[in-house]
Design a protein around this motif. Structure first.
Motif, short mmCIF file in Angstrom:
data_model
loop_
_atom_site.label_atom_id
_atom_site.label_comp_id
_atom_site.label_asym_id
_atom_site.label_seq_id
_atom_site.Cartn_x
_atom_site.Cartn_y
_atom_site.Cartn_z
N ARG A 56 16.20 -5.12 -21.53
CA ARG A 56 15.32 -5.91 -20.65
C ARG A 56 15.95 -6.05 -19.27
NH1 ARG A 56 16.43 -12.15 -21.44
NH2 ARG A 56 18.43 -12.02 -22.50
N LEU A 81 11.47 -12.42 -42.19
CA LEU A 81 12.87 -12.36 -42.61
C LEU A 81 13.53 -13.74 -42.52
CD1 LEU A 81 12.20 -9.42 -42.63
CD2 LEU A 81 14.26 -8.94 -41.33
N SER A 140 20.29 -6.05 -29.94
CA SER A 140 20.38 -7.16 -30.90
C SER A 140 21.25 -6.79 -32.10
CB SER A 140 18.97 -7.52 -31.39
OG SER A 140 18.37 -6.41 -32.04
N ASN A 149 17.17 -16.00 -42.55
CA ASN A 149 18.40 -15.80 -41.77
C ASN A 149 19.24 -14.67 -42.35
OD1 ASN A 149 17.47 -18.62 -41.60
ND2 ASN A 149 19.19 -18.89 -40.20
N ALA A 178 8.98 -8.45 -35.97
CA ALA A 178 10.04 -9.28 -36.53
C ALA A 178 9.58 -10.74 -36.67
CB ALA A 178 11.29 -9.20 -35.64
N SER A 179 8.89 -11.03 -37.76
CA SER A 179 8.50 -12.42 -38.05
C SER A 179 9.68 -13.15 -38.68
CB SER A 179 7.30 -12.44 -39.01
OG SER A 179 6.13 -12.14 -38.30
N GLY A 192 18.98 -8.36 -18.61
CA GLY A 192 19.62 -8.67 -19.90
C GLY A 192 20.90 -7.85 -20.08
N ALA A 222 12.78 -7.24 -30.03
CA ALA A 222 13.13 -8.01 -28.82
C ALA A 222 12.41 -9.35 -28.85
CB ALA A 222 12.71 -7.24 -27.57
N ALA A 223 13.16 -10.40 -28.60
CA ALA A 223 12.56 -11.75 -28.58
C ALA A 223 13.58 -12.73 -28.04
CB ALA A 223 12.17 -12.18 -29.98
N HIS A 224 13.07 -13.85 -27.53
CA HIS A 224 13.97 -14.98 -27.32
C HIS A 224 14.23 -15.50 -28.74
CE1 HIS A 224 15.94 -18.29 -25.43
NE2 HIS A 224 15.47 -18.99 -26.45
N SER A 225 15.45 -15.34 -29.24
CA SER A 225 15.69 -15.52 -30.69
C SER A 225 16.39 -16.83 -31.05
CB SER A 225 16.50 -14.34 -31.22
OG SER A 225 17.74 -14.28 -30.55
N ARG A 236 27.54 -4.50 -29.30
CA ARG A 236 27.19 -4.15 -30.68
C ARG A 236 27.02 -2.63 -30.83
NH1 ARG A 236 23.71 -8.93 -29.77
NH2 ARG A 236 24.45 -10.59 -31.14
P1 NDP Z 1 19.59 -11.14 -31.38
O1 NDP Z 1 19.61 -12.57 -31.04
O2 NDP Z 1 20.87 -10.50 -31.84
O3 NDP Z 1 19.06 -10.29 -30.13
C1 NDP Z 1 17.84 -10.59 -29.49
C2 NDP Z 1 17.35 -9.35 -28.77
O4 NDP Z 1 16.20 -9.67 -28.01
C3 NDP Z 1 18.36 -8.76 -27.80
O5 NDP Z 1 18.16 -7.37 -27.69
C4 NDP Z 1 17.99 -9.46 -26.50
O6 NDP Z 1 18.34 -8.73 -25.33
C5 NDP Z 1 16.49 -9.49 -26.62
N1 NDP Z 1 15.96 -10.64 -25.86
C6 NDP Z 1 16.50 -11.87 -25.71
N2 NDP Z 1 15.72 -12.64 -24.95
C7 NDP Z 1 14.69 -11.88 -24.60
C8 NDP Z 1 13.58 -12.10 -23.81
N3 NDP Z 1 13.37 -13.27 -23.21
N4 NDP Z 1 12.69 -11.09 -23.65
C9 NDP Z 1 12.90 -9.91 -24.26
N5 NDP Z 1 13.96 -9.62 -25.01
C10 NDP Z 1 14.84 -10.60 -25.18
O7 NDP Z 1 18.45 -10.89 -32.46
P2 NDP Z 1 18.55 -10.62 -34.03
O8 NDP Z 1 19.06 -9.26 -34.29
O9 NDP Z 1 19.17 -11.79 -34.69
O10 NDP Z 1 16.99 -10.67 -34.42
C11 NDP Z 1 16.13 -9.56 -34.11
C12 NDP Z 1 14.69 -10.05 -34.18
O11 NDP Z 1 14.43 -10.58 -35.48
C13 NDP Z 1 14.35 -11.19 -33.20
O12 NDP Z 1 12.99 -11.01 -32.84
C14 NDP Z 1 14.50 -12.46 -34.04
O13 NDP Z 1 13.68 -13.48 -33.53
C15 NDP Z 1 14.01 -11.95 -35.40
N6 NDP Z 1 14.58 -12.62 -36.55
C16 NDP Z 1 15.94 -12.69 -36.73
C17 NDP Z 1 16.46 -13.26 -37.87
C18 NDP Z 1 17.94 -13.36 -38.08
O14 NDP Z 1 18.34 -14.13 -38.98
N7 NDP Z 1 18.76 -12.64 -37.36
C19 NDP Z 1 15.58 -13.77 -38.94
C20 NDP Z 1 14.17 -13.60 -38.65
C21 NDP Z 1 13.71 -13.04 -37.51
P3 NDP Z 1 19.67 -9.07 -24.49
O15 NDP Z 1 20.79 -8.42 -25.24
O16 NDP Z 1 19.39 -8.49 -23.17
O17 NDP Z 1 19.79 -10.59 -24.49
#
Ligand code: NDP
Ligand code: GDR
Length: 355
Positions: A40, A185, A18, A187, A132-133, A43, A90-93, A51
């Motif tokens: 994942r 956090l 991410s 954006n 990561a809330s 993924g 890690a999350a669906h973001s 990155r």
């Molecule tokens: P990114 O969108 O850049 O990356 C998301 C990450 O989660 C990647 O490593 C991705 O893996 C993985 N991922 C995606 N889908 C899934 C899934 N279904 N199951 C497991 N892993 C998955 O994230 P950010 O760096 O922007 O954010 C990091 C964390 O912080 C996230 O949890 C996001 O929700 C949270 N957050 C982010 C904010 C922001 O403004 N950036 C603000 C507040 C919270 P792959 O590369 O394989 O897709």
């Protein structure tokens, strides 16, 4: 604290591919941590991890592929790699696409977090855990600015799942005394922001427009949405500080200032010397490039979300006072960084698609 606090310590970053994973891994390596990150199944592979490549991290971190929604796999992960600190990123973001895959989003964001917490409880209760809330949990809050005590009114499957994960993290702190924290956090952006998010989309599209490589207008959704945009490099510093505190607690990180999506377009156009003129309103709003006389931005109602969050603005006083954290980069400077990086990428590989 500082460098010594990290020397020889082991950190696990879930979702190391991410934006935040890359900045955090870089920070932790600088502090002397051994860093392991999860990928994942299906993924981004290490070979595709643009990155980590751009930050010079390939070969400096260890990676392991694991499905975090599988409780047994998470147990095995923590048998093999007992870390001092876990940063669960890690999350669906994507808020937008979470409306299309609500159940998968819930599993990835809420169930996976529960699996990690339960494994920490049973296998390594001394491990410190960061979740990561997100400001999206506040939804359409009547209270502006929002603080750690503002009620959650989530308005997307993404936000509902994050509320569940947030509350589970709090529960494990209360019920079992684990060192679990939620970083709420707002954006945060950077040259490593994913192209599915509005800031990177705008920077990429207007940079191409300026270079004469994009003929069609950029389609955008709600231009009036206002966000509190900070710099990812500052926010990962805050994540680390939360896990070094004497006591586990939740903290909100924000700049306290908001800008609309329209403002973001205008600032990016300014950075690229594109002279824009806005006309029309609502679903008919467009921006004309005054030099060519052509429409370069147009609203597409198809990009509106089923439920939108109008404005999010955070009050990060608690983190400032107790952690000594503060944001250091203002939005125009973040945009300047993003534009510069995008121009460099486009010069290298003109039609490159980042995964
Ligand atoms: P990114 O969108 O850049 O990356 C998301 C990450 O989660 C990647 O490593 C991705 O893996 C993985 N991922 C995606 N889908 C899934 C899934 N279904 N199951 C497991 N892993 C998955 O994230 P950010 O760096 O922007 O954010 C990091 C964390 O912080 C996230 O949890 C996001 O929700 C949270 N957050 C982010 C904010 C922001 O403004 N950036 C603000 C507040 C919270 P792959 O590369 O394989 O897709
Ligand atoms: P957000 O970020 O939903 O806040 O989630 P995003 O950049 O997707 O949207 C911000 C605002 O811009 C409006 N918008 C558009 N958004 C996208 N993606 N594409 C468009 O074309 C477009 N046009 C207008 C949106 O409607 C919204 O109001 C991000 C993610 O990083 C989450 O993981 C994180 O939790 C929150 O920020 C805080």
């Amino acid at each position: 604290m500082g460098e010594e606090r990290g020397k020889g310590r082991r950190a696990l970053i879930t979702g190391i591919t991410s934006q935040d994973g890359a900045y955090l891994a870089s920070l932790l390596l600088e502090k002397g941590y051994q860093v392991t990150g999860t990928l994942r199944p299906g993924g981004t592979s290490l070979a595709q991890a643009w990155r980590l490549r751009e930050m010079g991290l390939l070969g400096r971190v260890t990676t392991v592929t694991v499905d975090l929604t599988d409780g047994r796999a998470v147990s095995w992960l923590l048998d093999d790699h007992v870390p001092d600190e876990i940063y669960h990123l890690a999350a669906h973001s994507s808020v937008h696409s979470s409306f299309h895959i609500p159940a998968e989003t819930f599993a990835s964001n809420a169930v996976a977090t529960t699996n990690l917490l339960e494994t920490v409880r049973t296998r390594c209760p001394d491990t410190r855990f960061y979740h990561a809330s997100t400001s999206e949990m506040f939804g359409e809050a009547p209270e502006v600015p929002q603080t750690e005590t503002t009620l959650f009114r989530p308005r997307s499957p993404y936000a509902v799942a994050k509320v569940a994960a947030h509350q589970m993290t709090t529960l494990y702190r209360i019920a079992y005394g684990l060192f679990c924290v939620n970083g709420i956090l707002f954006n945060h952006e950077s040259p490593l922001r994913g192209p599915e998010f509005v800031t990177a989309k705008i920077v990429r599209s207007l940079t191409r427009w300026r270079a004469g490589e994009q003929a069609s207008p950029m389609a955008l959704g709600r231009l009036d949405a206002r966000r509190d945009w900070g710099f990812a490099g500052d926010y990962v510093q805050g994540m680390w500080s939360m896990l070094q505190a004497d006591q586990a607690d939740d903290y909100l990180l924000s700049t306290g200032r908001t800008w609309s999506v329209r403002d973001f377009v205008s600032l990016t156009a300014q950075a690229l010397d594109i002279r824009l003129h806005w006309q029309g309103t609502g679903a008919r709003e467009t921006a004309i490039d005054l030099d060519s006389g052509r429409i370069c931005v147009a609203v597409d109602p198809g990009l509106f979300r089923p439920a939108e969050v109008g404005e999010l603005r955070g009050d990060s006083r608690k983190a400032r006072e107790r952690l000594g954290w503060s944001p250091t980069v203002e939005l125009p400077a973040i945009i300047a960084m993003m534009v510069k990086a995008e121009q460099a990428r486009q010069a290298q590989t003109p039609n490159a698609v980042r995964e």
